[in-house]
Design a protein around this motif. Structure first.
Motif, PDB file in Angstrom:
ATOM      1  N   ALA A  44       0.948  -1.161  -0.064  1.00  0.00           N
ATOM      2  CA  ALA A  44       0.085  -0.006   0.014  1.00  0.00           C
ATOM      3  C   ALA A  44       0.854   1.247   0.100  1.00  0.00           C
ATOM      4  N   MET A  45       0.438   2.290  -0.518  1.00  0.00           N
ATOM      5  CA  MET A  45       0.882   3.766  -0.371  1.00  0.00           C
ATOM      6  C   MET A  45       0.254   4.427   0.457  1.00  0.00           C
ATOM      7  N   PHE A  46       0.720   5.113   1.473  1.00  0.00           N
ATOM      8  CA  PHE A  46       0.270   5.821   2.207  1.00  0.00           C
ATOM      9  C   PHE A  46       0.410   7.556   1.586  1.00  0.00           C
ATOM     10  N   GLY A  47      -0.508   8.077   2.123  1.00  0.00           N
ATOM     11  CA  GLY A  47      -0.950   9.489   1.400  1.00  0.00           C
ATOM     12  C   GLY A  47      -1.126  10.496   2.466  1.00  0.00           C
ATOM     13  N   HIS A  48      -0.798  11.609   2.398  1.00  0.00           N
ATOM     14  CA  HIS A  48      -1.241  12.880   3.190  1.00  0.00           C
ATOM     15  C   HIS A  48      -1.870  14.024   2.130  1.00  0.00           C
ATOM     16  N   GLN A  49      -3.031  14.461   2.544  1.00  0.00           N
ATOM     17  CA  GLN A  49      -3.569  15.839   1.815  1.00  0.00           C
ATOM     18  C   GLN A  49      -2.690  17.111   2.296  1.00  0.00           C
ATOM     19  N   VAL A  74       2.272   9.293  -1.551  1.00  0.00           N
ATOM     20  CA  VAL A  74       0.963   9.939  -2.205  1.00  0.00           C
ATOM     21  C   VAL A  74       0.724  11.482  -1.496  1.00  0.00           C
ATOM     22  N   PHE A  75       0.717  12.423  -2.434  1.00  0.00           N
ATOM     23  CA  PHE A  75       0.465  13.790  -1.865  1.00  0.00           C
ATOM     24  C   PHE A  75      -0.683  14.201  -2.643  1.00  0.00           C
ATOM     25  N   GLY A  76      -1.710  14.818  -1.819  1.00  0.00           N
ATOM     26  CA  GLY A  76      -3.049  15.341  -2.290  1.00  0.00           C
ATOM     27  C   GLY A  76      -2.872  16.820  -2.281  1.00  0.00           C
ATOM     28  N   PHE A  77      -3.790  17.376  -3.030  1.00  0.00           N
ATOM     29  CA  PHE A  77      -3.911  18.950  -3.148  1.00  0.00           C
ATOM     30  C   PHE A  77      -5.268  19.136  -3.692  1.00  0.00           C
TER      31      PHE A  77
END
Length: 196
Positions: A44-49, A74-77
């Motif tokens: 799994a790939m951990f992401g943060h907004q 993962v980077f969210g915008f």
């Protein structure tokens, strides 16, 4: 950041081979698809907004780095406010800053996701004030706000087209235009269509 590329493995190493819907998908998009394919069923790939902006410790590069020693994969915008042409986003950030953060996250090897919490095309209301019956129908071809909405999409396309790496290559993104569709939080949600 931890290397998520699994160098030396081919897309074909996984049981299923994903094919892009768009046969003309650019090379960067194909590379992203291959990266996701390599991960499928393996990790799994951990992401943060908004990793660079939303943090408790202002001295840290990010809360994820402070807690784990590495950036997320993962980077969210959010591009909410892009439709207001030339103004900052809903949180007062300029899209030039968001573009710079995206470039840096891509440079780290991260996957970038973009979502868009736009204002309501009928009422122009933002967070908490953007529900109105008929909003989705209004942006469809023949709808009363179709031309306005297409202008908003043009602004998003211009921004996405400006996302280039240091070599001038396109930065691929995972685009999520209608978040929370099964809820009643935004004009594009199922529940938002029945709001009066």
């Amino acid at each position: 950041m931890t290397d998520i590329s699994h160098k030396g493995r081919n897309v074909e190493d996984h049981d299923a081979t994903f094919q892009p819907i768009d046969p003309d998908l650019c090379a960067a998009g194909r590379e992203l698809l291959a990266k996701l394919q390599r991960a499928a069923g393996h990790y799994a790939m951990f992401g943060h907004q908004e990793d660079e902006r939303i943090r408790r410790d202002r001295a840290a590069a990010s809360d994820v780095v402070a807690a784990t020693g590495t950036f997320p994969a993962v980077f969210g915008f959010d591009l909410g406010g892009m439709e207001r042409h030339g103004q900052p986003d809903f949180d007062g950030r300029h899209f030039d800053d968001i573009r710079d953060w995206i470039r840096e996250d891509h440079r780290r090897g991260g996957i970038v996701t973009l979502t868009w919490h736009s204002v309501n095309p009928l009422t122009l209301g933002g967070y908490g004030h953007n529900l109105a019956a008929g909003s989705v129908a209004a942006v469809l071809p023949g709808g009363s706000r179709n031309e306005r909405y297409r202008g908003w999409l043009d602004a998003l396309a211009d921004f996405a087209g400006s996302l280039r790496d240091d070599s001038g290559r396109a930065i691929p993104v995972v685009y999520r235009p209608f978040p929370h569709t099964n809820g009643d939080l935004f004009w594009s949600c199922i529940g938002g269509q029945h709001h009066t």
